[in-house]
Design an enzyme around this catalytic site. Sequence first.
Site, mmCIF file in Angstrom:
data_model
loop_
_atom_site.group_PDB
_atom_site.id
_atom_site.type_symbol
_atom_site.label_atom_id
_atom_site.label_comp_id
_atom_site.label_asym_id
_atom_site.label_seq_id
_atom_site.Cartn_x
_atom_site.Cartn_y
_atom_site.Cartn_z
ATOM 1 C CE LYS A 9 1.881 7.684 5.413
ATOM 2 N NZ LYS A 9 1.459 6.526 4.571
ATOM 3 C CE1 TYR A 49 -0.093 3.817 9.080
ATOM 4 C CE2 TYR A 49 2.206 4.164 9.671
ATOM 5 C CZ TYR A 49 1.088 4.522 8.940
ATOM 6 O OH TYR A 49 1.141 5.577 8.060
ATOM 7 C CG PHE A 57 1.985 -3.403 4.072
ATOM 8 C CD1 PHE A 57 1.775 -2.362 4.969
ATOM 9 C CD2 PHE A 57 0.884 -4.157 3.663
ATOM 10 C CE1 PHE A 57 0.507 -2.068 5.456
ATOM 11 C CE2 PHE A 57 -0.400 -3.875 4.150
ATOM 12 C CZ PHE A 57 -0.580 -2.837 5.047
ATOM 13 N NE ARG A 85 -8.739 7.636 4.397
ATOM 14 C CZ ARG A 85 -7.875 6.637 4.555
ATOM 15 N NH1 ARG A 85 -6.792 6.795 5.315
ATOM 16 N NH2 ARG A 85 -8.057 5.471 3.979
ATOM 17 C CB THR A 91 -3.729 3.321 0.081
ATOM 18 O OG1 THR A 91 -4.845 3.460 0.967
ATOM 19 C CG2 THR A 91 -2.490 2.967 0.878
ATOM 20 N NE ARG A 102 -1.968 8.617 0.782
ATOM 21 C CZ ARG A 102 -2.663 7.846 1.609
ATOM 22 N NH1 ARG A 102 -3.840 7.353 1.233
ATOM 23 N NH2 ARG A 102 -2.197 7.579 2.813
ATOM 24 C CG ASN A 112 1.113 6.507 0.941
ATOM 25 O OD1 ASN A 112 1.840 6.823 1.894
ATOM 26 N ND2 ASN A 112 0.064 5.721 1.070
ATOM 27 C CG HIS A 115 -1.621 8.864 8.590
ATOM 28 N ND1 HIS A 115 -2.089 7.576 8.470
ATOM 29 C CD2 HIS A 115 -2.310 9.417 9.631
ATOM 30 C CE1 HIS A 115 -3.013 7.362 9.409
ATOM 31 N NE2 HIS A 115 -3.166 8.467 10.126
ATOM 32 C CD GLU A 126 -4.800 7.591 13.017
ATOM 33 O OE1 GLU A 126 -4.874 8.674 12.378
ATOM 34 O OE2 GLU A 126 -4.993 6.477 12.492
HETATM 35 N N1 UDP Z 1 1.143 0.353 2.731
HETATM 36 C C1 UDP Z 1 2.136 -0.269 1.992
HETATM 37 N N2 UDP Z 1 1.790 -1.343 1.205
HETATM 38 C C2 UDP Z 1 0.506 -1.805 1.127
HETATM 39 C C3 UDP Z 1 -0.490 -1.161 1.871
HETATM 40 C C4 UDP Z 1 -0.141 -0.073 2.673
HETATM 41 O O1 UDP Z 1 3.296 0.119 2.054
HETATM 42 O O2 UDP Z 1 0.259 -2.763 0.381
HETATM 43 C C5 UDP Z 1 1.505 1.502 3.588
HETATM 44 C C6 UDP Z 1 1.152 2.851 2.968
HETATM 45 O O3 UDP Z 1 2.157 3.794 3.360
HETATM 46 C C7 UDP Z 1 -0.171 3.187 3.634
HETATM 47 C C8 UDP Z 1 0.053 2.613 5.040
HETATM 48 O O4 UDP Z 1 0.790 1.414 4.806
HETATM 49 O O5 UDP Z 1 -0.428 4.575 3.632
HETATM 50 C C9 UDP Z 1 -1.195 2.296 5.808
HETATM 51 O O6 UDP Z 1 -2.029 1.479 5.019
HETATM 52 P P1 UDP Z 1 -3.597 1.731 4.948
HETATM 53 O O7 UDP Z 1 -4.218 0.568 4.252
HETATM 54 O O8 UDP Z 1 -4.096 2.060 6.315
HETATM 55 O O9 UDP Z 1 -3.700 2.993 3.973
HETATM 56 P P2 UDP Z 1 -4.070 4.516 4.255
HETATM 57 O O10 UDP Z 1 -5.074 4.550 5.370
HETATM 58 O O11 UDP Z 1 -2.779 5.217 4.601
HETATM 59 O O12 UDP Z 1 -4.628 5.008 2.946
HETATM 60 MG MG MG Z 2 -5.076 3.617 7.211
#
Ligand code: UDP
Ligand code: MG
Length: 149
Positions: A9, A49, A57, A85, A91, A102, A112, A115, A126
């Site tokens: 990112k 997204y 958010f 993952r 996350t 992370r 974080n 992705h 994606e």
């Molecule tokens: N995110 C955020 N605040 C939140 C949850 C998610 O800023 O409360 C952002 C964060 O960068 C995250 C992305 O949104 O990686 C996508 O969220 P997701 O729940 O899909 O998490 P990921 O799959 O990236 O672990």
């Molecule tokens: Mg996600």
Amino acid sequence: MERTYLMVKPDGVQRNLTGEIISRFEKKGFKIIGLKMFKITRELAEKHYGEHIGKPFFTSLVDYITSGPVVGIVVEGKNVVSAAREMMGATDPLKAAPGTIRSSYGIDIGRNVIHGSDSVTSSAREIAIFFKEGELVEYSRDLDRWIYE
Ligand code: UDP
Ligand code: MG
């Protein structure tokens, strides 16, 4: 073999973590079959997204992911979607298991660093958003016999 879509990112790129992040997947043994730096448009960010549209958010997430260049990486390997993952961690970097990407490099959930697709279905979606067919490279590695039994 599965494929997944990973992305350093904008914070990861700005903090010079691109090499470190790519290196973790290389050293693990996964095969990189696509790699490029680019800036995400708001339109593509909203598509990528899409599942988060309407969440509190969402706008800050789109601002963040479009704030600078990213590095898109397509990685191939056994169970690579879930394995990547696991390597990324939760996350929220402060809740991510020690040693994960992370956890090692992040603090705030909105910064974080990386992705990774959350399922095989998401990875296909994606990869198609960010890579054209001809940008993925198929090749064999002699090394694979030392990685897979
Ligand atoms: N995110 C955020 N605040 C939140 C949850 C998610 O800023 O409360 C952002 C964060 O960068 C995250 C992305 O949104 O990686 C996508 O969220 P997701 O729940 O899909 O998490 P990921 O799959 O990236 O672990
Ligand atoms: Mg996600």
